[in-house]
Write an enzyme that holds these catalytic residues in place. Structure first.
Site, PDB file in Angstrom:
ATOM      1  N   SER A   1     -11.392  -0.627   5.121  1.00  0.00           N
ATOM      2  CA  SER A   1     -10.604  -1.617   5.852  1.00  0.00           C
ATOM      3  C   SER A   1     -10.838  -1.445   7.343  1.00  0.00           C
ATOM      4  O   SER A   1     -11.058  -0.329   7.828  1.00  0.00           O
ATOM      5  CB  SER A   1      -9.111  -1.450   5.556  1.00  0.00           C
ATOM      6  OG  SER A   1      -8.326  -2.261   6.422  1.00  0.00           O
TER       7      SER A   1
ATOM      8  N   TYR B   1      -1.534   3.501   5.025  1.00  0.00           N
ATOM      9  CA  TYR B   1      -2.672   2.682   4.620  1.00  0.00           C
ATOM     10  C   TYR B   1      -3.906   3.035   5.447  1.00  0.00           C
ATOM     11  O   TYR B   1      -5.000   3.239   4.899  1.00  0.00           O
ATOM     12  CB  TYR B   1      -2.325   1.203   4.793  1.00  0.00           C
ATOM     13  CG  TYR B   1      -3.396   0.266   4.295  1.00  0.00           C
ATOM     14  CD1 TYR B   1      -3.495  -0.046   2.942  1.00  0.00           C
ATOM     15  CD2 TYR B   1      -4.296  -0.323   5.174  1.00  0.00           C
ATOM     16  CE1 TYR B   1      -4.481  -0.906   2.477  1.00  0.00           C
ATOM     17  CE2 TYR B   1      -5.282  -1.184   4.722  1.00  0.00           C
ATOM     18  CZ  TYR B   1      -5.365  -1.480   3.373  1.00  0.00           C
ATOM     19  OH  TYR B   1      -6.348  -2.322   2.915  1.00  0.00           O
TER      20      TYR B   1
END
Length: 247
Positions: free
Chosen positions: A142, A156
């Site tokens: 990501s 995350y």
């Protein structure tokens, strides 16, 4: 016209919807036979497999929760048993974690890290016993592993940053066998998990030099490149497909 992945077999984790489904379909369109895993969306996974089969390739949808390491290993072994080989592993399964750091729980930490970090580690280890020279391991990271645009994403971002270190290490360990290992780092992509018309969409769009969300097919195209012959000399790197978010 010859297909770039003809004769190859790919395993895509979390392939029932969104980015994973787009990756599975693209690899099939490029000539690969595809095994895709799912945790809950059985009907969607079977539909993706049917689309690949309609294009003339073999496909199989397997129930396998990436939070369970034994299920991940079993998916690799089933791929080899059903199709006789494995050439490409795409670690795509993921969950989104968002919330105040002070309120994060140990249980959620364990689940996020299990899916984002342990599962790719286990899949790579299991697949490495079968991957031939020219094999590919690709993990979906990501842009938030490099740049955290707002509070609430520490867990995350931690998990996605760890993926980068894992891929670099595996590139060193497996390079002597001609196996490449890379990470694709999506930015804001229009999926049901992060729709372009969702609550946080305008905030994300403001950080994009291109001004618009990407499509799942944009990530699939990057994976197809790394899986194909044109990326034979690309390993240990991060390919950002994020509309300039990390610029």
């Amino acid at each position: 016209m010859s297909l770039p992945l003809a004769g190859k077999v790919a395993l895509v984790t979390g392939g029932s919807r969104g980015i994973g489904a787009a990756i599975a379909r693209r690899l099939g369109a490029d000539g690969a036979d595809v095994v895709l895993t799912y945790a809950r969306a059985a009907d969607q996974a079977q539909a993706v497999a049917a689309q690949i089969q309609a294009g003339g390739r073999r496909a199989l949808a397997l129930a396998a929760d990436s939070a369970d390491p034994q299920a991940v290993i079993a998916a690799v072994e089933r791929t080899v048993a059903e199709f006789g080989r494995i050439d490409i592993v795409v670690n795509n399964a993921g969950v989104f974690a968002y919330g105040p750091f002070e309120e994060e729980t140990a249980e959620n930490y364990e689940r996020v890290m299990a899916i984002h970090v342990r599962a790719p580690f286990v899949a790579a280890q299991a697949a490495s016993r079968h991957l031939p020279r020219g094999g590919r391991i690709i993990t979906i990271g990501s842009c938030l592993g490099e740049r955290v645009g707002a509070p609430g994403m520490a867990l995350y971002s931690l998990s996605k940053a760890a993926v980068v270190g894992l891929s670099k290490g595996l590139a060193q360990d497996l390079g002597k066998r001609g196996i490449t290992v890379n990470t694709v780092q999506p930015g804001p992509i229009d999926t049901d998990m992060n729709p372009a018309d969702g609550e946080a969409a305008d905030h994300q769009r403001a950080g994009l030099p291109l001004g618009e969300f990407g499509k799942a097919e944009d990530i699939a195209a990057a994976v197809a490149y790394l899986a194909g012959p044109g990326a034979a000399f690309v390993t240990g790197t991060q390919l950002s497909v994020d509309g300039g978010f990390s610029a």
